[in-house]
Design a protein around this motif. Structure first.
Motif, mmCIF file in Angstrom:
data_model
loop_
_atom_site.group_PDB
_atom_site.id
_atom_site.type_symbol
_atom_site.label_atom_id
_atom_site.label_comp_id
_atom_site.label_asym_id
_atom_site.label_seq_id
_atom_site.Cartn_x
_atom_site.Cartn_y
_atom_site.Cartn_z
ATOM 1 N N TYR A 1 -0.594 -4.213 -6.574
ATOM 2 C CA TYR A 1 0.371 -4.565 -5.526
ATOM 3 C C TYR A 1 1.548 -3.600 -5.517
ATOM 4 O O TYR A 1 1.920 -3.055 -4.469
ATOM 5 N N CYS B 1 0.764 0.010 -4.346
ATOM 6 C CA CYS B 1 0.674 0.112 -2.888
ATOM 7 C C CYS B 1 2.056 -0.017 -2.239
ATOM 8 O O CYS B 1 2.386 0.724 -1.299
ATOM 9 N N ILE C 1 -2.413 -3.280 2.515
ATOM 10 C CA ILE C 1 -3.176 -3.526 1.285
ATOM 11 C C ILE C 1 -2.344 -4.353 0.303
ATOM 12 O O ILE C 1 -2.859 -5.262 -0.368
ATOM 13 N N CYS D 1 -3.212 -7.962 -1.539
ATOM 14 C CA CYS D 1 -3.077 -8.241 -2.980
ATOM 15 C C CYS D 1 -2.231 -9.485 -3.211
ATOM 16 O O CYS D 1 -2.559 -10.335 -4.046
#
Length: 322
Positions: free
Chosen positions: A78, A81, A167, A171
């Motif tokens: 997480y 990203c 993304i 997550c």
């Protein structure tokens, strides 16, 4: 309800700090910021684990495997990203995309946990989804205008940042749902112990990631000054601050909230993180957001508040006759 909401507010204020790191360390790779933050979190968790060793011994193999999964996806992946998104697209747009989490989590929980927590009526959720989409659109328009006006701007890099933020949303949609599953299944366990367990599980992965990143930089001939970069003192202090407040203490407050509130409701309270992160981002820019950005933030808040007014309806349990 109020105590659970206050815990979620405290978590949001501390989690907003994670959006500051990439803006303060623009020359540091996102991967280094991710492993650095969670290495600090893991080291902070060690003395806490020693103090809580009796409760940690009660965790079984399956519990530790779950803690590893939560740490890998909800922590390392997480933040990798998110940091990459902020470095590429600036602070406001990734923050607003992450701000969709309350309703994304509510919708996902509605599909997944309706038998346990009740169902949120879809037609009543629709206005909040439209308001949030409009809010993100407003902020995106402002950031795109600023991007076009900036000399040497790179639209491709901006789009990469937006994709990485999406993304990150995936997550962190997965993380609170799985985390709440464990907490609701173990009401006799301390949220503090579970937060510490996740810190302990993060440490070996962060150490491995740090080592692999260092080896990769050496192999590629990078001139980046490993292990702590060109501003080692500032980097270490910032990682320790984020590791303590955003990772351990923020997770503790979130766990306390998750044990008190339905998953579909507690997910919506992540809006506090979004508001804190936007405030910190514009404080660093040294200016107030423009009218269209403020409108976007207002629409986001209105969408989440609308969704928070909806109460889950019990799902009738089918009884099959003999």
């Amino acid at each position: 309800m109020w105590i659970g909401t206050l815990y979620a507010l405290a978590a949001g204020l501390m989690w907003g700090l994670v959006f500051v790191g990439p803006l303060l360390l623009p020359e540091y790779p996102a991967a280094l910021q991710s492993v650095g933050r969670y290495l600090a979190f893991g080291l902070i968790a060690l003395p806490l684990a020693w103090m809580d060793r009796a409760a940690l011994r009660r965790l079984g193999r399956a519990d530790w495997i779950e803690a590893l999964k939560l740490a890998a996806i909800g922590n390392l992946l997480y933040y990798l990203c998110l940091a990459g998104a902020i470095q590429r697209a600036g602070g406001p747009l990734p923050t607003m995309i992450i701000g969709t989490l309350p309703v994304v989590i509510a919708v996902t929980a509605n599909l997944r946990n309706h038998r346990r927590d009740g169902r949120l009526p879809w037609l009543r959720l629709l206005p909040s989804l439209l308001l949030i989409a409009a809010g993100i659109g407003c902020v995106n328009q402002v950031e795109l205008q600023a991007l076009r006006a900036a000399p040497g701007s790179d639209p491709t890099r901006y789009l990469q940042g937006a994709a990485l933020a999406v993304i990150a949303v995936a997550c962190w949609t997965w993380y609170p749902l799985r985390n709440a599953d464990w907490l609701r299944a173990h009401p006799d366990r301390s949220p503090r112990t579970w937060a510490t367990a996740q810190g302990v599980a993060t440490l070996p992965m962060a150490l491995l990631g740090y080592a692999l990143l260092w080896i990769g930089m050496l192999a590629s001939g990078s001139d980046f000054a490993m292990p702590f970069g060109p501003r080692p003192g500032f980097f270490i202090a910032l990682m320790a601050t984020i590791g303590l407040f955003a990772s351990w203490l923020g997770t503790l407050c979130w766990n306390e909230s998750s044990q008190r509130l339905p998953t579909a409701l507690v997910g919506q309270l992540i809006v506090f993180e979004t508001l804190a992160a936007l405030t910190y981002a514009f404080m660093l820019r040294g200016r107030m957001p423009g009218p269209l950005t403020l409108l976007g933030v207002a629409l986001l808040i209105a969408g989440v508040l609308w969704a928070m007014r909806i109460r889950p309806e019990p799902v009738a349990v089918e009884v099959h006759g003999a």
